[in-house]
Each structure stands twice: as structure tokens, then as C-alpha cells.
Design an enzyme around this catalytic site. Structure first.
Site, PDB file in Angstrom:
ATOM      1  N   CYS A  94      -3.022   2.940  -1.294  1.00  0.00           N
ATOM      2  CA  CYS A  94      -4.098   3.751  -1.493  1.00  0.00           C
ATOM      3  C   CYS A  94      -4.793   4.279  -0.008  1.00  0.00           C
ATOM      4  O   CYS A  94      -5.242   3.163   0.726  1.00  0.00           O
ATOM      5  CB  CYS A  94      -5.154   3.265  -2.373  1.00  0.00           C
ATOM      6  SG  CYS A  94      -6.801   4.012  -2.546  1.00  0.00           S
ATOM      7  N   CYS A  97      -8.822   2.995   0.025  1.00  0.00           N
ATOM      8  CA  CYS A  97      -9.256   1.456  -0.076  1.00  0.00           C
ATOM      9  C   CYS A  97      -8.140   0.543   0.616  1.00  0.00           C
ATOM     10  O   CYS A  97      -8.555  -0.730   0.699  1.00  0.00           O
ATOM     11  CB  CYS A  97      -9.594   0.978  -1.271  1.00  0.00           C
ATOM     12  SG  CYS A  97      -8.423   0.508  -2.504  1.00  0.00           S
ATOM     13  N   CYS A 117       7.850   3.743  -7.083  1.00  0.00           N
ATOM     14  CA  CYS A 117       7.759   2.521  -7.833  1.00  0.00           C
ATOM     15  C   CYS A 117       6.355   1.745  -7.625  1.00  0.00           C
ATOM     16  O   CYS A 117       6.418   1.109  -6.779  1.00  0.00           O
ATOM     17  CB  CYS A 117       9.031   1.817  -7.316  1.00  0.00           C
ATOM     18  SG  CYS A 117       9.546   0.112  -8.268  1.00  0.00           S
TER      19      CYS A 117
HETATM   20 ZN   LIG Z   1      -7.891   2.431  -3.722  1.00  0.00          ZN
END
Ligand SMILES: [Zn+2]
Length: 128
Positions: A94, A97, A117
Site C-alpha cells: 500500500c 501506509c 496475488c
Molecule cells: Zn494502507
């Protein structure tokens, strides 16, 4: 970003979610809640709630992990080359974060050619 401190995440996440997203863990195949999940909506980051994947690009890869042919918005993730176990894999994180999500492979069945995946433990789901 207060939600992103380790202590807050410790409270927010289950031990499995913490292990996968913060320590690059991998859940056991066919164990997660989203590999066999076909509701219509968006999959979000379990740590920061950013939208990552749409149910439209989800497919059954037979691997036991939720698999997607594309990211909803490519700028929401970062891809990191990972040289481990004697071969190169591309890790998906991500971007907001830094949570570990899973890996992407070049053997996807659709025109994107990609197979993301992803661990169920890294995701939450919003029905639409
Ligand atoms: Zn995140």
C-alpha cells in the site's frame, strides 16, 4: 498519520492481519476470507482504508488467495522487486501506509497480463 503508528495498528488489527501487513507474512492458502468471495464492491487496505482493488478485476486463480488482474488506481500501490528464495518476485505494498499486500505475477489471464496475488488479511471489503 496517527492511524499508522505500530501501537494503533496493534489494536486495530488481528494478530494474523498484523503479521501479514507489518511483517510481510503470507496467510495459508484457502484460509482467508476473500479468496472465495464474489460480492460486488471495493477491496480496501485493512490498515488505512485506502481503496485498492475492485471486485470487477477479481478472478478465481485457484491458488487460494484473492487474485486481481488490475489495481483500481495504480498510484495507490508501490511495487518492490524482491530477490528471495532464489528468484525475483515483485512485492505489492500500500503506497499510503506501506502495508504488505502480496505479490504480482506476469501470468494473469486477462489483457493486463497481471495476477495480483493478495492476502485476505491485508484487505477489507466495502459492498457497493
Ligand atoms: Zn494502507
Amino acid at each position: 498519520m496517527p492511524y499508522n503508528t505500530r501501537m494503533d495498528l496493534n489494536k486495530k488489527l488481528t494478530p494474523e492481519q498484523y503479521k501479514v501487513t507489518q511483517q510481510c507474512g503470507t496467510e495459508a492458502p484457502f484460509s482467508g476470507k476473500y479468496y472465495d468471495h464474489s460480492e460486488v464492491g471495493d477491496y480496501i487496505c485493512v490498515c488505512c482504508d485506502q481503496v485498492l482493488f475492485s471486485s470487477k478485476t477479481k478472478f478465481d486463480s485457484g491458488t487460494g488467495w484473492p487474485s486481481f488482474s488490475d489495481i483500481k488506481k495504480i498510484e495507490s500501490v508501490k511495487l518492490i522487486d524482491e530477490n528471495s528464495y532464489g528468484y525475483i518476485r515483485v512485492e505489492v505494498r500500500c503506497k499510503k501506509c506501506d502495508a504488505h499486500l502480496g505479490h504480482v505475477f506476469d501470468d494473469g489471464p486477462t489483457n493486463t497480463g497481471k495476477r495480483y496475488c493478495i492476502n485476505s488479511a491485508s484487505l477489507d471489503f466495502i459492498e457497493s
